[in-house]
Design a protein around this motif. Structure first.
Motif, PDB file in Angstrom:
ATOM      1  N   ARG A  68       0.864  -1.087  -0.005  1.00  0.00           N
ATOM      2  CA  ARG A  68      -0.035  -0.182  -0.118  1.00  0.00           C
ATOM      3  C   ARG A  68       0.797   1.391   0.087  1.00  0.00           C
ATOM      4  NH1 ARG A  68      -4.190   0.502   3.283  1.00  0.00           N
ATOM      5  NH2 ARG A  68      -4.240  -1.724   3.750  1.00  0.00           N
ATOM      6  N   PRO A 163      18.502 -12.409  -4.247  1.00  0.00           N
ATOM      7  CA  PRO A 163      19.688 -12.464  -3.490  1.00  0.00           C
ATOM      8  C   PRO A 163      20.564 -13.221  -4.123  1.00  0.00           C
ATOM      9  CG  PRO A 163      17.987 -13.647  -2.339  1.00  0.00           C
ATOM     10  CD  PRO A 163      17.441 -12.940  -3.267  1.00  0.00           C
ATOM     11  N   THR A 198      13.904  -7.119   5.062  1.00  0.00           N
ATOM     12  CA  THR A 198      12.937  -6.500   6.010  1.00  0.00           C
ATOM     13  C   THR A 198      13.113  -4.856   5.736  1.00  0.00           C
ATOM     14  OG1 THR A 198      14.928  -6.494   7.665  1.00  0.00           O
ATOM     15  CG2 THR A 198      13.135  -8.115   7.947  1.00  0.00           C
ATOM     16  N   GLY A 199      13.053  -4.584   4.415  1.00  0.00           N
ATOM     17  CA  GLY A 199      12.980  -3.339   4.274  1.00  0.00           C
ATOM     18  C   GLY A 199      11.507  -2.584   4.096  1.00  0.00           C
ATOM     19  N   ALA A 200      11.110  -1.697   3.614  1.00  0.00           N
ATOM     20  CA  ALA A 200       9.681  -1.052   3.475  1.00  0.00           C
ATOM     21  C   ALA A 200       8.916  -2.272   2.838  1.00  0.00           C
ATOM     22  CB  ALA A 200       9.679   0.009   2.577  1.00  0.00           C
ATOM     23  N   THR A 201       9.082  -2.731   1.761  1.00  0.00           N
ATOM     24  CA  THR A 201       8.265  -3.934   1.123  1.00  0.00           C
ATOM     25  C   THR A 201       8.265  -5.171   2.336  1.00  0.00           C
ATOM     26  OG1 THR A 201       9.109  -3.375  -1.063  1.00  0.00           O
ATOM     27  CG2 THR A 201       8.197  -5.533  -0.539  1.00  0.00           C
ATOM     28  N   ARG A 221      18.591  -9.467   7.808  1.00  0.00           N
ATOM     29  CA  ARG A 221      20.028  -8.946   7.901  1.00  0.00           C
ATOM     30  C   ARG A 221      20.184  -7.861   8.574  1.00  0.00           C
ATOM     31  NH1 ARG A 221      23.058  -9.135   2.076  1.00  0.00           N
ATOM     32  NH2 ARG A 221      21.858  -7.359   1.735  1.00  0.00           N
ATOM     33  N   ARG A 222      20.033  -6.704   8.135  1.00  0.00           N
ATOM     34  CA  ARG A 222      20.189  -5.493   9.022  1.00  0.00           C
ATOM     35  C   ARG A 222      18.625  -5.008   9.206  1.00  0.00           C
ATOM     36  NH1 ARG A 222      23.483  -1.353   5.884  1.00  0.00           N
ATOM     37  NH2 ARG A 222      22.585  -2.459   4.338  1.00  0.00           N
ATOM     38  N   ARG A 341      18.029   5.661   6.411  1.00  0.00           N
ATOM     39  CA  ARG A 341      17.513   4.852   5.362  1.00  0.00           C
ATOM     40  C   ARG A 341      16.155   4.863   5.286  1.00  0.00           C
ATOM     41  NH1 ARG A 341      20.073  -0.839   4.473  1.00  0.00           N
ATOM     42  NH2 ARG A 341      19.017  -1.630   6.256  1.00  0.00           N
ATOM     43  N   ARG A 342      15.395   4.661   4.226  1.00  0.00           N
ATOM     44  CA  ARG A 342      13.971   4.677   3.956  1.00  0.00           C
ATOM     45  C   ARG A 342      13.374   4.176   5.252  1.00  0.00           C
ATOM     46  NH1 ARG A 342       8.800   3.712   2.855  1.00  0.00           N
ATOM     47  NH2 ARG A 342       8.146   4.219   1.123  1.00  0.00           N
ATOM     48  N   GLY A 393      14.428  -6.293  -2.611  1.00  0.00           N
ATOM     49  CA  GLY A 393      14.377  -4.993  -3.164  1.00  0.00           C
ATOM     50  C   GLY A 393      14.899  -4.906  -4.636  1.00  0.00           C
ATOM     51  N   TRP A 504      19.722   1.489  -0.799  1.00  0.00           N
ATOM     52  CA  TRP A 504      19.542   1.761  -2.201  1.00  0.00           C
ATOM     53  C   TRP A 504      19.606   3.312  -2.554  1.00  0.00           C
ATOM     54  CZ3 TRP A 504      15.802   5.006  -3.773  1.00  0.00           C
ATOM     55  CH2 TRP A 504      14.726   5.491  -3.042  1.00  0.00           C
ATOM     56  N   ASN A 511      24.037  -7.290  -4.124  1.00  0.00           N
ATOM     57  CA  ASN A 511      23.360  -8.520  -4.780  1.00  0.00           C
ATOM     58  C   ASN A 511      23.707  -8.183  -6.479  1.00  0.00           C
ATOM     59  OD1 ASN A 511      22.078 -10.209  -2.818  1.00  0.00           O
ATOM     60  ND2 ASN A 511      20.390  -8.560  -2.801  1.00  0.00           N
TER      61      ASN A 511
HETATM   62  P1  NAP Z   1      15.200  -2.650   0.219  1.00  0.00           P
HETATM   63  O1  NAP Z   1      15.096  -1.336   1.036  1.00  0.00           O
HETATM   64  O2  NAP Z   1      16.335  -2.563  -0.413  1.00  0.00           O
HETATM   65  O3  NAP Z   1      15.262  -3.947   1.249  1.00  0.00           O
HETATM   66  C1  NAP Z   1      15.732  -5.021   0.771  1.00  0.00           C
HETATM   67  C2  NAP Z   1      15.835  -6.067   2.105  1.00  0.00           C
HETATM   68  O4  NAP Z   1      16.234  -7.460   1.402  1.00  0.00           O
HETATM   69  C3  NAP Z   1      16.776  -5.555   2.959  1.00  0.00           C
HETATM   70  O5  NAP Z   1      16.295  -5.877   4.394  1.00  0.00           O
HETATM   71  C4  NAP Z   1      18.122  -6.230   2.554  1.00  0.00           C
HETATM   72  O6  NAP Z   1      19.047  -6.251   3.788  1.00  0.00           O
HETATM   73  C5  NAP Z   1      17.674  -7.502   2.374  1.00  0.00           C
HETATM   74  N1  NAP Z   1      18.465  -8.494   1.327  1.00  0.00           N
HETATM   75  C6  NAP Z   1      19.018  -8.108   0.107  1.00  0.00           C
HETATM   76  N2  NAP Z   1      19.787  -8.927  -0.211  1.00  0.00           N
HETATM   77  C7  NAP Z   1      19.767  -9.832   0.857  1.00  0.00           C
HETATM   78  C8  NAP Z   1      20.532 -11.286   1.024  1.00  0.00           C
HETATM   79  N3  NAP Z   1      21.276 -11.478   0.048  1.00  0.00           N
HETATM   80  N4  NAP Z   1      20.225 -11.882   2.075  1.00  0.00           N
HETATM   81  C9  NAP Z   1      19.479 -11.267   3.018  1.00  0.00           C
HETATM   82  N5  NAP Z   1      18.845 -10.286   2.970  1.00  0.00           N
HETATM   83  C10 NAP Z   1      19.082  -9.622   1.883  1.00  0.00           C
HETATM   84  O7  NAP Z   1      14.082  -3.076  -0.615  1.00  0.00           O
HETATM   85  P2  NAP Z   1      12.304  -2.976  -0.473  1.00  0.00           P
HETATM   86  O8  NAP Z   1      12.120  -3.271   0.848  1.00  0.00           O
HETATM   87  O9  NAP Z   1      11.703  -3.586  -1.602  1.00  0.00           O
HETATM   88  O10 NAP Z   1      12.285  -1.487  -0.670  1.00  0.00           O
HETATM   89  C11 NAP Z   1      12.683  -0.400  -1.629  1.00  0.00           C
HETATM   90  C12 NAP Z   1      12.036   0.665  -1.641  1.00  0.00           C
HETATM   91  O11 NAP Z   1      10.695   0.829  -2.350  1.00  0.00           O
HETATM   92  C13 NAP Z   1      11.688   1.428  -0.499  1.00  0.00           C
HETATM   93  O12 NAP Z   1      12.878   2.107   0.442  1.00  0.00           O
HETATM   94  C14 NAP Z   1      10.684   2.388  -0.745  1.00  0.00           C
HETATM   95  O13 NAP Z   1      11.166   3.580  -1.220  1.00  0.00           O
HETATM   96  C15 NAP Z   1       9.950   1.776  -1.882  1.00  0.00           C
HETATM   97  N6  NAP Z   1       8.705   1.042  -1.128  1.00  0.00           N
HETATM   98  C16 NAP Z   1       7.608   1.898  -1.049  1.00  0.00           C
HETATM   99  C17 NAP Z   1       6.633   1.404  -0.420  1.00  0.00           C
HETATM  100  C18 NAP Z   1       5.194   2.479  -0.238  1.00  0.00           C
HETATM  101  O14 NAP Z   1       5.253   3.600  -0.520  1.00  0.00           O
HETATM  102  N7  NAP Z   1       4.403   2.147   0.098  1.00  0.00           N
HETATM  103  C19 NAP Z   1       6.577   0.100  -0.076  1.00  0.00           C
HETATM  104  C20 NAP Z   1       7.760  -0.891  -0.308  1.00  0.00           C
HETATM  105  C21 NAP Z   1       8.560  -0.228  -1.012  1.00  0.00           C
HETATM  106  P3  NAP Z   1      20.245  -5.371   4.055  1.00  0.00           P
HETATM  107  O15 NAP Z   1      19.228  -4.092   4.540  1.00  0.00           O
HETATM  108  O16 NAP Z   1      20.931  -5.776   4.975  1.00  0.00           O
HETATM  109  O17 NAP Z   1      20.809  -4.830   2.915  1.00  0.00           O
END
Ligand code: NAP
Length: 548
Positions: A68, A163, A198-201, A221-222, A341-342, A393, A504, A511
């Motif tokens: 959402r 990953p 465990t990012g925003a998604t 991870r973090r 971070r976001r 991500g 990001w 990756n």
């Molecule tokens: P992300 O913020 O890049 O998070 C990726 C997650 O995957 C992180 O927790 C990362 O850990 C983990 N990860 C990646 N490679 C891994 C591996 N090899 N082993 C274990 N864990 C791994 O991506 P996202 O959550 O998709 O979000 C991206 C951006 O999309 C957000 O920051 C936001 O701007 C946007 N978004 C917006 C909304 C919204 O508006 N509603 C919702 C979702 C996303 P590390 O942190 O340790 O790298």
């Protein structure tokens, strides 16, 4: 901004230029749809190539459970059509993905946009042709299409990344990336589910999956600093009130540095007493949306002590909400401060770790070593699952460009030009890539993204209108203009605590080959300053662009 001139409607191939189209737009998300509408209004023959089978971009691909808005719905929608504003009702303050996808389909239908969009059409190559001052776009199926102008509407977070873990293809159960979620119903009911990321998604997906999965194992991870979203329904009456305030809402977004409805508090953190500070943060923590991130004390992102103080406040909240103190500590970031971070926004995320069916596994010290046929193996444990969800991500900002072979004048590749980090003119043009315009590419204002998109589309449309009206067939950013803007963007990052953190936003992705080093891919200054720069450029007849 009104279109420069409306010419009579023309059809494909009937032009003296010998080109298939005046403009090709890549992508039919929020930016591509509006760009198509604007250029068509200007009398252009436009074609949009879209990889998906429907419109929506981000809101087409990201259909994972719990997806959402993190922006207030009514601040996120298009502002350029009174009809849309009058006819569309948002039903939640932070719209869920199905509603947003419906909204973008409603817009596409309303303006009959689909007739100029080719779906299931992935652009593989885009080559500038020096002799004809045009672009040749090649699709995956080998078909070639030519146009004077090329507009990339491919998004900053649209190249999903898995990953780099051995054995991923060997897993026999269900496996999904959140950014490539299937259109068919996916049920987690009664299943043993793993979520990696465990990012925003991840935070949104985990919270939703925990409701039905038999077991949910979260591989973290973090950890990230999260805050409550505070979503709620919008009643008919409330929607009528919102509709009456649209002018003020969009004006507020226009004046705000991040295009959100929230603006920073002009005080510094330690200007106020501790009691006042804590009360302010409590009120922000309980407020909907990004108030706590972009509406905090003005020094939160630049003063380490100030940032430590707000981080300590949020850490306490996590301890209050998670029953098991060991789990709570695992969920508290210790490698970066709040907002650097976001900030994921959550709706009961921390409480799911109090459920019996949910386990948090920290893989910081014991990474996932292998995906197996039946699950996965970390440094010290073996797990079995029915489903693995990759919330890992995107190859952000430049990733969607890297996935297309883009070549400018003389055959220079964009990838090569940006080897040491992107260089752009106002985040829209790249020197030596004539007649190419980027919507929400690197070095442009982002924030509450549709607000930035609308501005970019209008600026690009006016720039193209100016060229057409003056009989120019060639436009390229000057080297001086590109250097000046790039320097300005880099300078704007100085002193920001976020610039010292891998994410990001700083272009780091473990990756993706070659993306282990921080770069400055994002404009982190204020949107009004960005627009002032662009407005001045346009008002002065585009001195930063060579025209012929
Ligand atoms: P992300 O913020 O890049 O998070 C990726 C997650 O995957 C992180 O927790 C990362 O850990 C983990 N990860 C990646 N490679 C891994 C591996 N090899 N082993 C274990 N864990 C791994 O991506 P996202 O959550 O998709 O979000 C991206 C951006 O999309 C957000 O920051 C936001 O701007 C946007 N978004 C917006 C909304 C919204 O508006 N509603 C919702 C979702 C996303 P590390 O942190 O340790 O790298």
């Amino acid at each position: 901004m009104a279109p420069d001139s409306i010419t009579q409607e023309r059809t494909e191939g009937d032009t003296a230029t010998g080109l298939d189209y005046d403009s090709i737009v890549i992508g039919a998300g929020i930016s591509g749809l509006y760009q198509l509408y604007r250029l068509r209004q200007q009398g252009q023959r436009v074609k949009v190539f879209e990889m998906g089978t429907g419109v929506g971009g981000t809101w087409y691909w990201n259909r994972y459970p719990g997806c959402r808005f993190d922006s207030e719905s009514y601040s996120y929608g298009y502002s350029w059509s009174q009809e849309i504003l009058d006819e569309w009702d948002w039903t939640e303050h932070f719209s869920p993905q199905p509603e947003t996808e419906k909204y973008l389909n409603f817009v596409a239908d309303k303006f009959d946009l689909r007739k100029d969009i080719q779906f299931s059409a992935r652009v593989a190559k885009a080559y500038y042709q020096d002799d004809s001052r045009s672009w040749k776009v090649t699709l995956d199926d080998g078909t070639e299409h030519t146009s004077r102008f090329l507009v990339t509407a491919i998004g900053p977070l649209s190249a999903p990344v898995f990953p780099r873990i051995e054995g991923r293809d060997s897993f026999k159960g269900e496996a999904y990336h959140t950014g490539l979620w299937p259109k068919h119903e996916v049920s987690c009911e009664g299943k043993r589910v793993a979520v990696i990321g465990t990012g925003a998604t991840g935070v949104q997906a985990i919270t939703e999956i925990a409701k039905t999965a038999k077991t949910l194992t979260v591989f973290q991870r973090r950890p990230n600093w999260c805050k409550p979203l505070m979503n709620r329904k919008i009643s008919k009456q409330e929607m009528a009130d919102i509709r009456a305030q649209y002018d003020e809402i969009f004006q507020k977004c226009k004046e705000s540095a991040t295009c959100f409805l929230h603006t920073p508090d002009l005080r510094n953190t330690f200007d106020v007493s501790e009691e006042e500070r804590l009360a302010f943060w409590q009120q922000q923590y309980d407020s909907p949306g990004f108030a706590m991130w972009v509406g905090n004390f003005r020094d939160m992102m630049t003063n380490r002590d100030a940032n430590d103080a707000v981080s300590a406040f949020v850490a306490e909240k996590i301890r209050e909400r998670v029953n098991d103190p060991t789990v709570a500590e695992l969920l508290i970031p210790d490698d970066h401060g709040f907002g650097t971070r976001r900030v994921p926004q959550e709706s009961g995320y921390f409480e799911i770790y109090n459920q019996d069916n949910v386990e948090l596994v920290s893989i910081l010290k014991t990474p996932i070593e292998e995906i197996t046929e039946t699950g996965l193996r970390t440094g010290d444990r073996e797990f079995e699952f029915d489903m693995i969800v990759y919330a890992t991500g995107f190859d952000a900002i430049t990733g969607s460009f890297d996935r297309i072979d883009i070549r400018g004048a003389g055959g220079q590749t964009l990838k090569d030009k940006w080897k040491a980090g992107p260089k752009t003119f106002v985040g829209v043009m790249v020197q030596n890539f004539p007649n190419m315009y980027m919507l929400v590419g690197p070095h442009t204002a982002l924030g509450n993204i549709p607000r930035s998109i609308e501005y970019a589309v209008e600026w690009v449309s006016d720039a193209i209108g100016h060229l057409t009206a003056n009989g120019y067939t060639y436009a390229d950013a000057t080297q001086a203009a590109e250097d000046e803007w790039t320097k300005f963007v880099i300078k704007g990052n100085e002193g920001l605590l976020s610039a010292d953190v891998d994410s990001w936003m700083t272009g780091v992705n473990q990756n993706v080959e070659g993306k282990q080093v921080r770069i400055i891919a994002r404009y982190s200054g204020s949107a009004p300053v960005f627009r002032e720069w662009c407005d001045t450029e346009a008002a002065n007849g585009y001195p930063g662009i060579t025209k012929a």
